[in-house]
Design a protein around this motif. Sequence first.
Motif, mmCIF file in Angstrom:
data_model
loop_
_atom_site.group_PDB
_atom_site.id
_atom_site.type_symbol
_atom_site.label_atom_id
_atom_site.label_comp_id
_atom_site.label_asym_id
_atom_site.label_seq_id
_atom_site.Cartn_x
_atom_site.Cartn_y
_atom_site.Cartn_z
ATOM 1 N N ASN A 232 0.780 -0.577 0.389
ATOM 2 C CA ASN A 232 -0.074 0.020 -0.124
ATOM 3 C C ASN A 232 1.011 1.400 -0.435
ATOM 4 O O ASN A 232 0.819 1.910 0.825
ATOM 5 C CB ASN A 232 -1.282 -0.124 1.231
ATOM 6 C CG ASN A 232 -2.139 1.119 1.056
ATOM 7 O OD1 ASN A 232 -2.402 1.866 0.066
ATOM 8 N ND2 ASN A 232 -2.350 1.771 2.503
ATOM 9 N N LEU A 233 1.555 1.330 -1.022
ATOM 10 C CA LEU A 233 2.822 2.316 -1.663
ATOM 11 C C LEU A 233 1.991 3.456 -1.514
ATOM 12 O O LEU A 233 1.574 3.422 -2.206
ATOM 13 C CB LEU A 233 3.484 1.819 -2.060
ATOM 14 C CG LEU A 233 4.393 1.185 -2.084
ATOM 15 C CD1 LEU A 233 5.238 0.278 -3.237
ATOM 16 C CD2 LEU A 233 5.178 0.682 -0.529
ATOM 17 N N LYS A 234 2.613 4.932 -0.788
ATOM 18 C CA LYS A 234 2.442 6.338 -1.442
ATOM 19 C C LYS A 234 3.197 6.844 -1.997
ATOM 20 O O LYS A 234 4.603 7.054 -1.481
ATOM 21 C CB LYS A 234 1.619 7.273 0.062
ATOM 22 C CG LYS A 234 0.953 5.918 1.188
ATOM 23 C CD LYS A 234 0.034 6.725 2.661
ATOM 24 C CE LYS A 234 -1.157 5.879 3.214
ATOM 25 N NZ LYS A 234 -0.292 4.480 3.084
ATOM 26 N N LEU A 235 2.336 8.370 -2.747
ATOM 27 C CA LEU A 235 3.345 8.095 -3.232
ATOM 28 C C LEU A 235 4.069 9.719 -3.276
ATOM 29 O O LEU A 235 2.954 10.077 -2.756
ATOM 30 C CB LEU A 235 3.129 8.885 -4.846
ATOM 31 C CG LEU A 235 3.724 9.545 -5.792
ATOM 32 C CD1 LEU A 235 4.679 8.811 -6.190
ATOM 33 C CD2 LEU A 235 2.793 10.414 -6.592
ATOM 34 N N ILE A 236 5.313 10.295 -2.513
ATOM 35 C CA ILE A 236 5.513 11.150 -2.548
ATOM 36 C C ILE A 236 6.423 11.849 -2.770
ATOM 37 O O ILE A 236 7.277 12.014 -3.498
ATOM 38 C CB ILE A 236 6.347 11.314 -0.683
ATOM 39 C CG1 ILE A 236 5.109 10.052 0.033
ATOM 40 C CG2 ILE A 236 7.035 12.594 0.143
ATOM 41 C CD1 ILE A 236 6.260 9.820 1.534
ATOM 42 N N VAL A 237 6.127 13.419 -3.242
ATOM 43 C CA VAL A 237 6.797 13.576 -3.616
ATOM 44 C C VAL A 237 7.541 15.481 -3.041
ATOM 45 O O VAL A 237 6.868 16.395 -1.984
ATOM 46 C CB VAL A 237 6.655 14.558 -5.631
ATOM 47 C CG1 VAL A 237 7.652 15.491 -5.868
ATOM 48 C CG2 VAL A 237 5.574 13.765 -6.252
ATOM 49 N N ILE A 238 8.966 15.461 -3.489
ATOM 50 C CA ILE A 238 9.389 16.567 -1.780
ATOM 51 C C ILE A 238 10.564 17.241 -3.270
ATOM 52 O O ILE A 238 11.079 16.875 -4.169
ATOM 53 C CB ILE A 238 10.274 16.266 -1.085
ATOM 54 C CG1 ILE A 238 11.547 15.299 -1.200
ATOM 55 C CG2 ILE A 238 9.429 15.786 -0.146
ATOM 56 C CD1 ILE A 238 12.158 14.605 -0.071
ATOM 57 N N LEU A 239 10.667 18.768 -2.894
ATOM 58 C CA LEU A 239 11.742 19.696 -3.289
ATOM 59 C C LEU A 239 12.660 20.159 -3.097
ATOM 60 O O LEU A 239 12.886 20.424 -1.648
ATOM 61 C CB LEU A 239 10.958 21.155 -4.550
ATOM 62 C CG LEU A 239 11.953 21.729 -5.010
ATOM 63 C CD1 LEU A 239 11.684 20.667 -6.586
ATOM 64 C CD2 LEU A 239 10.762 22.507 -5.224
ATOM 65 N N VAL A 240 14.279 20.009 -2.746
ATOM 66 C CA VAL A 240 15.372 20.089 -2.102
ATOM 67 C C VAL A 240 16.620 20.675 -3.122
ATOM 68 O O VAL A 240 16.883 20.009 -4.062
ATOM 69 C CB VAL A 240 15.801 18.325 -1.176
ATOM 70 C CG1 VAL A 240 16.973 18.897 -0.803
ATOM 71 C CG2 VAL A 240 14.534 17.734 -1.130
ATOM 72 N N PRO A 241 16.512 21.468 -1.866
ATOM 73 C CA PRO A 241 17.989 22.202 -2.611
ATOM 74 C C PRO A 241 19.055 22.086 -3.182
ATOM 75 O O PRO A 241 19.642 20.758 -2.012
ATOM 76 C CB PRO A 241 18.330 23.330 -2.190
ATOM 77 C CG PRO A 241 17.185 23.460 -1.028
ATOM 78 C CD PRO A 241 16.553 21.611 -0.874
ATOM 79 N N ARG A 242 19.841 21.289 -4.105
ATOM 80 C CA ARG A 242 21.048 20.833 -4.618
ATOM 81 C C ARG A 242 22.029 20.376 -3.562
ATOM 82 O O ARG A 242 22.413 19.812 -3.635
ATOM 83 C CB ARG A 242 21.493 20.792 -6.091
ATOM 84 C CG ARG A 242 20.665 20.766 -6.976
ATOM 85 C CD ARG A 242 20.906 21.223 -8.998
ATOM 86 N NE ARG A 242 22.062 20.299 -9.426
ATOM 87 C CZ ARG A 242 22.606 21.013 -9.582
ATOM 88 N NH1 ARG A 242 22.242 21.632 -10.839
ATOM 89 N NH2 ARG A 242 23.389 20.143 -10.399
ATOM 90 N N ASN A 243 21.845 21.668 -2.742
ATOM 91 C CA ASN A 243 23.393 22.030 -2.012
ATOM 92 C C ASN A 243 23.924 21.167 -0.799
ATOM 93 O O ASN A 243 24.593 21.162 0.105
ATOM 94 C CB ASN A 243 23.735 23.600 -1.686
ATOM 95 C CG ASN A 243 22.672 23.989 -1.079
ATOM 96 O OD1 ASN A 243 21.413 23.642 -1.126
ATOM 97 N ND2 ASN A 243 23.200 25.236 -0.419
ATOM 98 N N ILE A 244 22.146 20.620 -0.508
ATOM 99 C CA ILE A 244 21.692 19.694 0.811
ATOM 100 C C ILE A 244 21.720 18.861 0.680
ATOM 101 O O ILE A 244 22.191 17.997 0.868
ATOM 102 C CB ILE A 244 20.986 20.425 1.554
ATOM 103 C CG1 ILE A 244 19.399 20.452 1.151
ATOM 104 C CG2 ILE A 244 20.759 21.563 2.301
ATOM 105 C CD1 ILE A 244 18.382 20.554 1.923
#
Length: 313
Positions: A232-244
């Motif tokens: 029962n996997l849930k889709l997660i999308v996040i935005l992260v700065p490239r430098n971290i």
Amino acid sequence: MNRFDRITAILIQLQSRKIVKAQDLAQRFEISLRTVYRDMNTLAEAGVPIIGEAGVGYSLMEGYRLPPVMFTKEEARTFITAEKLMEKFTDFPTQSQYQSAMYKIKAVLRNSEKSMVENLENHIQVRRRNVAFNSLESNVLDSLLKSIVDRKAVRIDYHGINSEEKTERIIEPVGIYHETNYWYTIAYCHLRYAYRNFRSDRIEKVEPTDHPFQHQHAPLDEFLTKIKDKQNLKLIVILVPRNISRYFQDQKYYYGFVSEKVSGNSIEMTFLSNSLEGFARWYLMIAPEATIIEPLSLKEQLKKLVLDISGKL
């Protein structure tokens, strides 16, 4: 690769497997089936007793063996790397058996290659963060593999993740796989009358039995696919700065990382997770710099965690 080296490699592959398919050889060496047939005829004309059966593949006559083959320096280097991995990620019997095999391999190396291998051994280390087995003398992997080969059930003492008490179980192992620094076995459990997933460090003891398998098990790949489908996997999308993002390159795989897409100075990361709470707890580490794109329920879970934390300060 020139034709001589290819034919030699084909002969080695024939010795390493019971049946070798022409299509597999064509794919490995990037040649046509017609070229495979010509190479097989060349080996047969040289006196190699090859048995070919239409629709099945090629094999060598029982008992035929070549003298020990010579290894290149590149191949010898990979043996040392594999040996270091075996030392850290397998149980004691498997390590001992592999070490015995390595002595035989090293015995046929040229003197210059032996010197190179001995020197290289001091320059490779594998660091393990966790203990994959219950004890240093554990025989879990060796016993499970023997059970699979012999098709005989084993008796285990197992500590479940939600239980302090161990249970004795009779299991029929389907296969073993390595994931997130642990070994797992999928097996039919006679206590639960169903297939279960067992983690190596929670298996306290393994003993062989004389009981043959009572079930005809599907291949391991099929079970792994079913496990993924049932999570029962849930889709997660996040935005992260490239430098971290570079600071958690290893960690992301423990939380269901699937893919990433670079967008300017940010990276859009996609995950499939079966626990929003577990993901939220990890996300707290990067929350000051990151942004949740979806789902909304992850944001709500994060707010709840922050409120719980602030209430304890």
